[in-house]
Design an enzyme around this catalytic site. Structure first.
Site, PDB file in Angstrom:
ATOM      1  N   CYS A  13       6.051   0.184   7.930  1.00  0.00           N
ATOM      2  CA  CYS A  13       5.749   1.142   7.020  1.00  0.00           C
ATOM      3  C   CYS A  13       6.720   1.687   6.201  1.00  0.00           C
ATOM      4  CB  CYS A  13       5.330   2.543   7.871  1.00  0.00           C
ATOM      5  SG  CYS A  13       4.616   3.806   6.858  1.00  0.00           S
ATOM      6  N   LEU A  14       6.653   1.940   4.953  1.00  0.00           N
ATOM      7  CA  LEU A  14       7.677   2.340   4.099  1.00  0.00           C
ATOM      8  C   LEU A  14       8.434   3.690   4.389  1.00  0.00           C
ATOM      9  CD1 LEU A  14       6.006   1.362   0.671  1.00  0.00           C
ATOM     10  CD2 LEU A  14       7.673   0.359   1.755  1.00  0.00           C
ATOM     11  N   HIS A  58      -4.337   1.561   7.644  1.00  0.00           N
ATOM     12  CA  HIS A  58      -2.884   2.167   7.760  1.00  0.00           C
ATOM     13  C   HIS A  58      -2.906   3.381   6.626  1.00  0.00           C
ATOM     14  CE1 HIS A  58       1.700   1.698   7.940  1.00  0.00           C
ATOM     15  NE2 HIS A  58       1.639   2.289   6.766  1.00  0.00           N
ATOM     16  N   GLU A  59      -3.434   2.903   5.422  1.00  0.00           N
ATOM     17  CA  GLU A  59      -3.521   4.028   4.283  1.00  0.00           C
ATOM     18  C   GLU A  59      -4.277   5.196   4.696  1.00  0.00           C
ATOM     19  OE1 GLU A  59      -0.848   3.643   2.604  1.00  0.00           O
ATOM     20  OE2 GLU A  59      -0.506   1.570   3.148  1.00  0.00           O
ATOM     21  N   GLY A  75       1.117  -1.270   0.048  1.00  0.00           N
ATOM     22  CA  GLY A  75      -0.035  -0.125  -0.182  1.00  0.00           C
ATOM     23  C   GLY A  75       0.829   1.220   0.092  1.00  0.00           C
ATOM     24  N   GLN A 107       2.977   9.978   1.138  1.00  0.00           N
ATOM     25  CA  GLN A 107       4.303   9.224   1.250  1.00  0.00           C
ATOM     26  C   GLN A 107       5.085   9.585  -0.003  1.00  0.00           C
ATOM     27  OE1 GLN A 107       2.281   5.312   2.000  1.00  0.00           O
ATOM     28  NE2 GLN A 107       4.186   5.103   3.380  1.00  0.00           N
ATOM     29  N   HIS A 151      -2.376   7.503   6.994  1.00  0.00           N
ATOM     30  CA  HIS A 151      -1.608   8.551   6.433  1.00  0.00           C
ATOM     31  C   HIS A 151      -2.065   9.652   6.096  1.00  0.00           C
ATOM     32  CE1 HIS A 151       2.198   6.374   6.216  1.00  0.00           C
ATOM     33  NE2 HIS A 151       1.884   5.277   5.894  1.00  0.00           N
TER      34      HIS A 151
HETATM   35 ZN    ZN Z   1       2.945   3.599   5.700  1.00  0.00          ZN
END
Ligand code: ZN
Length: 179
Positions: free
Chosen positions: A95-96, A137-138, A50, A55, A141
């Protein structure tokens, strides 16, 4: 042609902003369509399951996801809204934008959301496990929230499975138990 955008990490101010609602008239704009393509490209290259627009330093309410199972297609969701959230469970998450760490977080096991797809059509997505975790999670963000704000026991990975979560090799967010 889609290109890979830079993923910003914890400390970048865009990750902490409440992202702006997308004007549905903007969706057909070639630049907006390019953003969607670039987000998929960036997510797959990471790799992750995702990726939310903040991000890649775009403060707009959309995300892409692909949990890569047989049940769910890759999706882009614009202006998502949670319609249903049931049954809290604890999951391991990474998380990225917070590379190299994992933590334990309480998420809803089962969620449904509504929003718009890349054609501006209304969509509804519903699921459990990793799919539901990823949706939450998204959407966090888009509200300037990172999982580390809510998670316990944030740590460097200790097992191979945790390492995969931290590297996002398997997933941006992976449940503790198989789903
Ligand atoms: Zn994330």
């Amino acid at each position: 042609m889609p290109y890979i955008r830079e993923i910003v990490t914890d400390g970048h101010p865009t990750l902490r902003k409440v992202a702006k609602k997308v004007d549905p008239k903007e969706i057909s704009d070639p630049l907006f369509q390019q953003l969607i393509d670039d987000m998929f490209e960036t997510m797959y290259a990471a790799p992750g399951v995702g990726l939310a627009a903040p991000q890649v330093n775009v403060s707009k309410r959309l995300f892409v996801m692909d949990v890569q199972d047989d049940e769910h297609q890759p999706a882009v969701v614009i202006n998502p809204k949670i319609e249903l959230a049931e049954e809290e469970i604890e999951m391991t998450e990474g998380c990225l934008s917070v590379p190299g760490y994992v933590g334990e977080i309480t998420r809803y096991k089962h969620v449904a959301i509504t929003g718009l797809d890349r054609h501006g059509h209304k969509i509804r997505l519903e699921g459990e496990g990793l799919f539901a975790q990823c949706l939450q999670h998204e959407i966090d963000h888009l509200n300037g929230v990172l999982y580390i704000d809510k998670a316990k026991n944030i740590r460097k990975p200790e097992t191979e499975e945790e390492q995969e979560i931290a590297d996002a090799a398997a997933a941006e967010a992976t449940p503790t138990s198989p789903v």
